[in-house]
Scaffold this active site. Structure first.
Site, PDB file in Angstrom:
ATOM      1  N   GLU A 166       0.802  -1.235   0.000  1.00 38.34           N
ATOM      2  CA  GLU A 166       0.000   0.000   0.000  1.00 38.34           C
ATOM      3  C   GLU A 166       0.831   1.281   0.000  1.00 38.34           C
ATOM      4  O   GLU A 166       0.637   2.153   0.843  1.00 38.34           O
ATOM      5  CB  GLU A 166      -0.956  -0.018   1.205  1.00 38.34           C
ATOM      6  CG  GLU A 166      -1.877  -1.215   1.186  1.00 38.34           C
ATOM      7  CD  GLU A 166      -2.771  -1.321   2.425  1.00 38.34           C
ATOM      8  OE1 GLU A 166      -2.711  -0.428   3.283  1.00 38.34           O
ATOM      9  OE2 GLU A 166      -3.520  -2.308   2.514  1.00 38.34           O
ATOM     10  N   HIS A 185     -10.570  -5.803  -2.431  1.00 34.55           N
ATOM     11  CA  HIS A 185     -11.612  -5.518  -1.439  1.00 34.55           C
ATOM     12  C   HIS A 185     -12.709  -4.758  -2.188  1.00 34.55           C
ATOM     13  O   HIS A 185     -12.511  -3.606  -2.581  1.00 34.55           O
ATOM     14  CB  HIS A 185     -11.084  -4.613  -0.329  1.00 34.55           C
ATOM     15  CG  HIS A 185     -10.044  -5.257   0.544  1.00 34.55           C
ATOM     16  ND1 HIS A 185     -10.325  -6.339   1.357  1.00 34.55           N
ATOM     17  CD2 HIS A 185      -8.741  -4.966   0.754  1.00 34.55           C
ATOM     18  CE1 HIS A 185      -9.227  -6.679   2.032  1.00 34.55           C
ATOM     19  NE2 HIS A 185      -8.251  -5.872   1.677  1.00 34.55           N
ATOM     20  N   GLU A 204      -6.553 -10.369  -1.110  1.00 34.91           N
ATOM     21  CA  GLU A 204      -7.329 -10.147   0.124  1.00 34.91           C
ATOM     22  C   GLU A 204      -8.818 -10.048  -0.193  1.00 34.91           C
ATOM     23  O   GLU A 204      -9.531  -9.213   0.359  1.00 34.91           O
ATOM     24  CB  GLU A 204      -6.849  -8.863   0.825  1.00 34.91           C
ATOM     25  CG  GLU A 204      -5.365  -8.854   1.133  1.00 34.91           C
ATOM     26  CD  GLU A 204      -4.879  -7.612   1.865  1.00 34.91           C
ATOM     27  OE1 GLU A 204      -5.721  -6.830   2.363  1.00 34.91           O
ATOM     28  OE2 GLU A 204      -3.654  -7.427   1.932  1.00 34.91           O
TER      29      GLU A 204
HETATM   30  O1  G3I Z   1      -5.315  -7.775  19.253  1.00 39.80           O
HETATM   31  C1  G3I Z   1      -5.844  -6.527  19.717  1.00 39.80           C
HETATM   32  C2  G3I Z   1      -6.712  -6.732  20.923  1.00 39.80           C
HETATM   33  O2  G3I Z   1      -5.918  -7.208  21.990  1.00 39.80           O
HETATM   34  C3  G3I Z   1      -7.411  -5.435  21.271  1.00 39.80           C
HETATM   35  O3  G3I Z   1      -8.299  -5.675  22.311  1.00 39.80           O
HETATM   36  C4  G3I Z   1      -8.174  -4.914  20.070  1.00 39.80           C
HETATM   37  C5  G3I Z   1      -8.901  -3.602  20.316  1.00 39.80           C
HETATM   38  O4  G3I Z   1      -8.101  -2.501  20.048  1.00 39.80           O
HETATM   39  O5  G3I Z   1      -7.256  -4.701  19.002  1.00 39.80           O
HETATM   40  C6  G3I Z   1      -6.650  -5.913  18.580  1.00 39.80           C
HETATM   41  O6  G3I Z   1      -5.760  -5.613  17.514  1.00 39.80           O
HETATM   42  C7  G3I Z   1      -6.375  -5.325  16.274  1.00 39.80           C
HETATM   43  C8  G3I Z   1      -5.852  -6.320  15.243  1.00 39.80           C
HETATM   44  O7  G3I Z   1      -6.341  -6.019  13.968  1.00 39.80           O
HETATM   45  C9  G3I Z   1      -6.221  -7.767  15.582  1.00 39.80           C
HETATM   46  O8  G3I Z   1      -7.600  -7.927  15.516  1.00 39.80           O
HETATM   47  C10 G3I Z   1      -6.007  -3.914  15.862  1.00 39.80           C
HETATM   48  O9  G3I Z   1      -6.593  -2.973  16.746  1.00 39.80           O
HETATM   49  C11 G3I Z   1      -6.478  -3.661  14.444  1.00 39.80           C
HETATM   50  O10 G3I Z   1      -5.980  -2.398  14.007  1.00 39.80           O
HETATM   51  C12 G3I Z   1      -5.987  -4.722  13.517  1.00 39.80           C
HETATM   52  O11 G3I Z   1      -6.552  -4.517  12.243  1.00 39.80           O
HETATM   53  C13 G3I Z   1      -5.940  -5.168  11.179  1.00 39.80           C
HETATM   54  C14 G3I Z   1      -5.653  -4.164  10.073  1.00 39.80           C
HETATM   55  O12 G3I Z   1      -5.079  -4.830   8.952  1.00 39.80           O
HETATM   56  C15 G3I Z   1      -4.688  -3.106  10.538  1.00 39.80           C
HETATM   57  O13 G3I Z   1      -4.351  -2.242   9.502  1.00 39.80           O
HETATM   58  C16 G3I Z   1      -6.867  -6.226  10.655  1.00 39.80           C
HETATM   59  O14 G3I Z   1      -7.006  -7.242  11.632  1.00 39.80           O
HETATM   60  C17 G3I Z   1      -6.314  -6.840   9.362  1.00 39.80           C
HETATM   61  O15 G3I Z   1      -7.282  -7.668   8.804  1.00 39.80           O
HETATM   62  C18 G3I Z   1      -5.986  -5.738   8.387  1.00 39.80           C
HETATM   63  O16 G3I Z   1      -5.413  -6.300   7.234  1.00 39.80           O
HETATM   64  C19 G3I Z   1      -5.181  -5.377   6.176  1.00 39.80           C
HETATM   65  C20 G3I Z   1      -4.006  -5.889   5.393  1.00 39.80           C
HETATM   66  O17 G3I Z   1      -2.900  -6.094   6.225  1.00 39.80           O
HETATM   67  C21 G3I Z   1      -3.635  -4.946   4.265  1.00 39.80           C
HETATM   68  N1  G3I Z   1      -4.786  -4.654   3.439  1.00 39.80           N
HETATM   69  C22 G3I Z   1      -5.974  -4.227   4.114  1.00 39.80           C
HETATM   70  C23 G3I Z   1      -6.352  -5.230   5.206  1.00 39.80           C
HETATM   71  C24 G3I Z   1      -7.638  -4.814   5.840  1.00 39.80           C
HETATM   72  O18 G3I Z   1      -7.501  -3.579   6.507  1.00 39.80           O
END
Ligand code: G3I
Length: 498
Positions: free
Chosen positions: A174, A251, A280
């Site tokens: 990205e 997406h 994805e």
């Molecule tokens: O694990 C913590 C948890 O302990 C906490 O309670 C909770 C609440 O804040 O957060 C949890 O972490 C989150 C993590 O995902 C696991 O679920 C993060 O806040 C959250 O920001 C994170 O989001 C991820 C996101 O990338 C971040 O940019 C998504 O899971 C993940 O699916 C997403 O993946 C991205 C790809 O890498 C790139 N392309 C887009 C795609 C979707 O956004």
């Protein structure tokens, strides 16, 4: 009006926390790597009853993404094992997860996913090494050459751990803005060449894995961002920057939808000499027609190597409220699943280079030919009288190569240099060594496409394993990063071979 709406709103709460968290610096060894087993491509075989079987008919894969928390979710694991043959970690291999503190790598969560998947015959896509998001906290206090060096060290550290184990790595994720220019980020501020440095570093760290650029909203061929990424890949390929694949995240959100020219986008990237993959995929409300269309577009492009959905059931999705995946919350396949399965089974192209099944037709029963052996007399042409060639043997000779330096980029405190090693002679060189002398106070931080002896003063750089053979009138390059207050060009450049 642009018909590609913005990326769905991202979750912005801090960095992902590893479930197996803690500041432990241990880099544990991957316990095992099962060999992935794949059927040979066979378009005439029976239709596949699962996503992976249907994809493998044409030499492709069907992948999913999973978080470490799913390792305790038997419903998820049952479907993953049955239907998928490629796995990606959702968050566990991102920079904040793998190097929480400088030089302290933590691969426990990533390894747990990797081991589970590969022990079941799946292959693996690494995601991701350099990204503006989910960075280690310590990157936030760095800039310029210090951040550049941290990125390079990160790529080297993570790729060394997984060397030889992955099929693909998303090296850079990205990096483009919607208008087709580079996204502004701390990495971009280290110099426009940061992406190519990331790829060169990755290639030197593990020449066996395919290196991908991955992005969203690059599915519509006429969209500015698609063109921006396309131009970068075209430039990289023309200059020998080691990029092997482009990941289109796919997406499709509430506002955006499958563009009619998606196949053109895939085939245009592929025509540059890279693999393409849908990395994805998820579609609002799992629109059957869009899932069918995105799958068919991939099947129609020989170098479209596979499709990954970002999760398996709606309950696994980062966009869960939009129900965008192929399985519902009760693990039941949806109509879109059937549409995808049918489109995979209807593939008419195979991935180039995939072994194909031997013909299953019975051996011919026709009698052997009875034609008499040819009676033509052997040729009577006199042997050539030309004197034997006096060309020297095709090994290199000392001094037969030349080395030319250019500065690629500089910033306060450092610069990136590149040396072109050329063979202007008429025979192949097998190995080369360049010698150069750095100015006082300059220290090499990293070298790619070459192996260095020494980091300051008089330095030697010899070829890497894969670029030592230089044909007549060809050249190769190696690059290096230097820390130091002056960006004076190195002196005393010379090249010898072998
Ligand atoms: O694990 C913590 C948890 O302990 C906490 O309670 C909770 C609440 O804040 O957060 C949890 O972490 C989150 C993590 O995902 C696991 O679920 C993060 O806040 C959250 O920001 C994170 O989001 C991820 C996101 O990338 C971040 O940019 C998504 O899971 C993940 O699916 C997403 O993946 C991205 C790809 O890498 C790139 N392309 C887009 C795609 C979707 O956004």
């Amino acid at each position: 009006m642009n018909d590609v709406p913005a990326q769905p709103k991202r979750r912005t709460r801090g960095a992902a926390r590893l479930l197996l968290g803690g500041a432990c610096a241990l880099a544990i060894t991957v316990s095992s790597m099962a060999l992935a087993t794949f059927a040979r491509a066979d378009l005439s075989g029976p239709p596949g009853a699962t996503l992976k079987a249907a994809a493998e008919r044409s030499g492709r894969y069907f992948g999913a993404a999973m978080g470490a928390d799913r390792l305790n979710d038997s419903g998820f694991l049952t479907i993953a094992n049955r239907e998928f043959d490629m796995m990606t970690a959702v968050n566990e291999m991102k920079p904040d997860a793998t190097e929480p503190n400088r030089g302290q790598f933590d691969f426990r969560a990533g390894d747990a996913i990797y081991n589970w998947a590969t022990q079941r015959g799946m292959r693996f896509r690494g995601h991701t090494l350099a990204w503006h998001a989910q960075q280690p906290r310590f990157w936030g206090s760095l800039s310029g050459s210090a951040l550049r060096t941290a990125m390079i060290e990160h790529i080297n550290g993570v790729m060394a751990h997984y060397k030889g184990k992955f099929a693909y790595w998303d090296v850079v994720n990205e990096a483009f803005a919607e208008n087709g220019s580079r996204r502004s980020s701390n990495l971009q501020s280290t110099g426009n060449d940061w992406i190519e440095v990331a790829f060169r570093t990755a290639h030197a760290a593990d020449p066996s894995v395919k290196l991908c650029y991955n992005d969203y909203n690059i599915e519509n061929w006429t969209y500015a961002k698609t063109q921006g990424v396309y131009n970068m890949i075209r430039d990289f390929k023309s200059r020998g920057v080691p990029v092997d694949c482009v990941g289109l995240q796919t997406h499709f959100t509430g506002g955006s939808s499958l563009p009619g020219n998606f196949q053109q986008t895939l085939s245009s990237f592929a025509a540059l000499g890279v693999d393409v993959a849908l990395t994805e995929a998820d579609v609002t409300n799992a629109s059957t027609s869009q899932y069918q269309g995105l799958t068919q577009a991939c099947m129609n492009v020989p170098r479209c190597v596979g499709i990954t959905t970002w999760g398996i059931r709606d309950s696994d999705s980062w966009r869960g409220s939009e129900n965008p995946l192929l399985f519902d919350r009760n693990s039941n396949p949806k109509a879109a699943y059937t549409a995808v399965l049918n489109a995979l089974n209807a593939a008419s192209t195979t991935v180039p280079g995939t072994p194909t099944a031997p013909p299953t037709t019975a051996p011919p029963t026709t009698a052997p030919p009875t034609t008499a052996p040819p009676t033509t007399a052997p040729p009577t042409t006199a042997p050539p009288t030309t004197a034997p060639p006096t060309t020297p043997p095709s090994t290199g000779q000392p001094g037969a190569c030349t080395a030319t330096y250019r500065m690629v980029n500089s910033w306060g405190g450092g610069f990136q240099g590149e040396v072109t090693v050329a063979n202007n002679g008429s025979t192949t060189l097998s190995g080369w060594t360049v010698r150069l002398t750095l100015a006082g106070g300059q220290t090499i931080a990293n070298v790619w496409n070459g192996i260095n002896t020494g980091t300051s003063g008089a330095v030697g750089v010899r070829n890497a394993e894969y670029n030592g053979s230089l044909g007549a009138n060809t050249s190769t390059t190696f690059g290096f990063l230097v820390n130091g207050s002056s960006s004076a060009a190195p002196g005393g450049l010379s090249c010898t071979s072998p």
